[in-house]
Scaffold this motif. Sequence first.
Motif, short mmCIF file in Angstrom:
data_model
loop_
_atom_site.label_atom_id
_atom_site.label_comp_id
_atom_site.label_asym_id
_atom_site.label_seq_id
_atom_site.Cartn_x
_atom_site.Cartn_y
_atom_site.Cartn_z
N GLU A 89 0.84 -1.21 0.00
CA GLU A 89 0.00 0.00 0.00
C GLU A 89 0.87 1.26 0.00
N HIS A 90 1.99 1.21 0.73
CA HIS A 90 2.93 2.34 0.71
C HIS A 90 3.37 2.64 -0.73
N LEU A 91 3.67 1.59 -1.48
CA LEU A 91 4.12 1.79 -2.87
C LEU A 91 2.99 2.36 -3.73
N LEU A 92 1.80 1.78 -3.61
CA LEU A 92 0.68 2.25 -4.43
C LEU A 92 0.28 3.67 -4.06
N SER A 93 0.36 3.99 -2.76
CA SER A 93 -0.06 5.33 -2.35
C SER A 93 0.92 6.39 -2.85
N GLN A 94 2.14 5.93 -3.23
CA GLN A 94 3.10 6.85 -3.84
C GLN A 94 2.92 6.92 -5.35
N GLY A 95 1.88 6.27 -5.85
CA GLY A 95 1.59 6.36 -7.28
C GLY A 95 2.21 5.27 -8.12
N ASN A 96 2.81 4.27 -7.50
CA ASN A 96 3.38 3.17 -8.29
C ASN A 96 2.54 1.90 -8.07
N ALA A 97 1.78 1.53 -9.07
CA ALA A 97 0.89 0.37 -8.94
C ALA A 97 1.52 -0.89 -9.53
N GLN A 98 2.75 -0.78 -10.00
CA GLN A 98 3.42 -1.93 -10.61
C GLN A 98 4.16 -2.72 -9.54
N VAL A 99 3.41 -3.41 -8.71
CA VAL A 99 3.99 -4.12 -7.58
C VAL A 99 3.76 -5.62 -7.73
N ILE A 100 4.84 -6.37 -7.66
CA ILE A 100 4.78 -7.83 -7.71
C ILE A 100 5.09 -8.31 -6.30
N LEU A 101 4.18 -9.06 -5.71
CA LEU A 101 4.41 -9.57 -4.36
C LEU A 101 5.18 -10.88 -4.44
N CYS A 102 6.07 -11.12 -3.50
CA CYS A 102 6.85 -12.36 -3.52
C CYS A 102 6.87 -13.02 -2.14
N GLU A 103 6.26 -14.20 -2.09
CA GLU A 103 6.32 -15.02 -0.86
C GLU A 103 7.66 -15.77 -0.89
N ARG A 104 8.43 -15.63 0.18
CA ARG A 104 9.77 -16.23 0.21
C ARG A 104 10.03 -17.00 1.49
N GLY A 105 8.96 -17.34 2.19
CA GLY A 105 9.13 -18.12 3.42
C GLY A 105 9.21 -17.22 4.63
N ILE A 106 8.65 -17.73 5.71
CA ILE A 106 8.63 -16.96 6.96
C ILE A 106 9.33 -17.75 8.06
N ARG A 107 9.65 -17.07 9.14
CA ARG A 107 10.32 -17.67 10.28
C ARG A 107 9.27 -18.37 11.14
N THR A 108 9.46 -19.66 11.36
CA THR A 108 8.58 -20.39 12.28
C THR A 108 9.46 -21.16 13.26
N PHE A 109 8.85 -22.04 14.06
CA PHE A 109 9.64 -22.85 14.99
C PHE A 109 10.36 -23.99 14.27
N GLU A 110 10.04 -24.22 13.01
CA GLU A 110 10.65 -25.32 12.26
C GLU A 110 12.09 -24.95 11.88
N THR A 111 13.01 -25.88 12.09
CA THR A 111 14.41 -25.56 11.79
C THR A 111 15.00 -26.43 10.69
N TYR A 112 14.27 -27.46 10.24
CA TYR A 112 14.87 -28.32 9.21
C TYR A 112 15.08 -27.54 7.91
#
Length: 341
Positions: free
Chosen positions: A222-245
């Motif tokens: 939203e920060h990017l779009l509110s600055q007038g740039n709507a060309q945003v590609i979202l990227c899921e890259r993994g999150i930190r959980t309790f799993e360590t493997y």
Amino acid sequence: MLVLLEKGVSEGVVNDVAVRLRMLGLAVHRTDHDGSVRLGAVGDGVPVDWDQVRKWTGIRAVEPIPVPFKLVSRAFHPQPTLISVGRCTIGSDQLVLMAGPCSIESETQAFTVAAAVAKAGATVMRGGAYKPRTSPYSFQGLGEEGLKLLRRAADAHGLAVVSEVLDTQLVPQVARYADVLQVGARNMQNFALLREVARAGKPVLLKRGLAATIEEWLMSAEHLLSQGNAQVILCERGIRTFETYTRNTLDLNAVPVVKELSHLPVIVDPSHGTGIRDKVAPMARAAIAAGADGLIVEVHHDPERALSDGAQSLYPEQFRELVDQIRTIAGVLGRSVAAAR
Ligand code: PEP
Ligand code: MN
């Protein structure tokens, strides 16, 4: 608020409404859908008598946008956003494949990997020139020299370029060489950086933060779009959980969730998402099956000697095989992958 105009109103009326909303202290963003104009009127704490606004000429309806990420939401912009990068239209039926090394290390490396990923069917080359490393003693990237090599290698094989911007001051430099500016996981909530990156006017690849909720991630968009740039590609890259493997836990739930909440394209990074070479392909296949608009994958011709993220980098042959599988999955979903070169 979402201000819906009547079908067929003149541009003059649209302008008048937009000007009046701005005079009330709101920022106004426009989108056109199904033959009618929609204005997203956003601004916090501005007291507006919406019943009065409803009576203005040309107004069909005024509705609240029921989520905090207003411009990112489907309520504001129902149809998917399409972003043209190189030979691919991201967000369309065509899946985007971005591939390349974690870091640009040398001319030989950049050109060898560019040739391999282009041949397999990637249309965008990735490669870091400025690297956010956990340790200050790890390789920090080649800087501008790396960007030059990346650009030359990509151009030699008809590829577009995505590269990370670490710092506000580096935005103009990275924007000179890259077609897409990557905001890394560690910088997802660096709001000063988001502002500068948005203003560069190029597509932005916004990675999800290590510990960010989907809502926080969309608020950064939203920060990017509110600055007038709507060309945003979202990227899921993994999150930190309790799993360590695995290095991170690749949250593929995020793909269908975000596709419902937002019109922005979503791609998946199974390399950082798993951190383990032989787990990259299965999660890449799963990501596409889950509805992702593409992938960003680390590929290295000699990963044993890579200066960063060798353990999660595919060999070129593995990437080629993966792309063949992605083509098959894409077919089942009525989607496609650009032809191999
Ligand atoms: C990268 O793409 O090499 C990278 C550093 O990614 P992330 O910001 O997701 O860790
Ligand atoms: Mn990496």
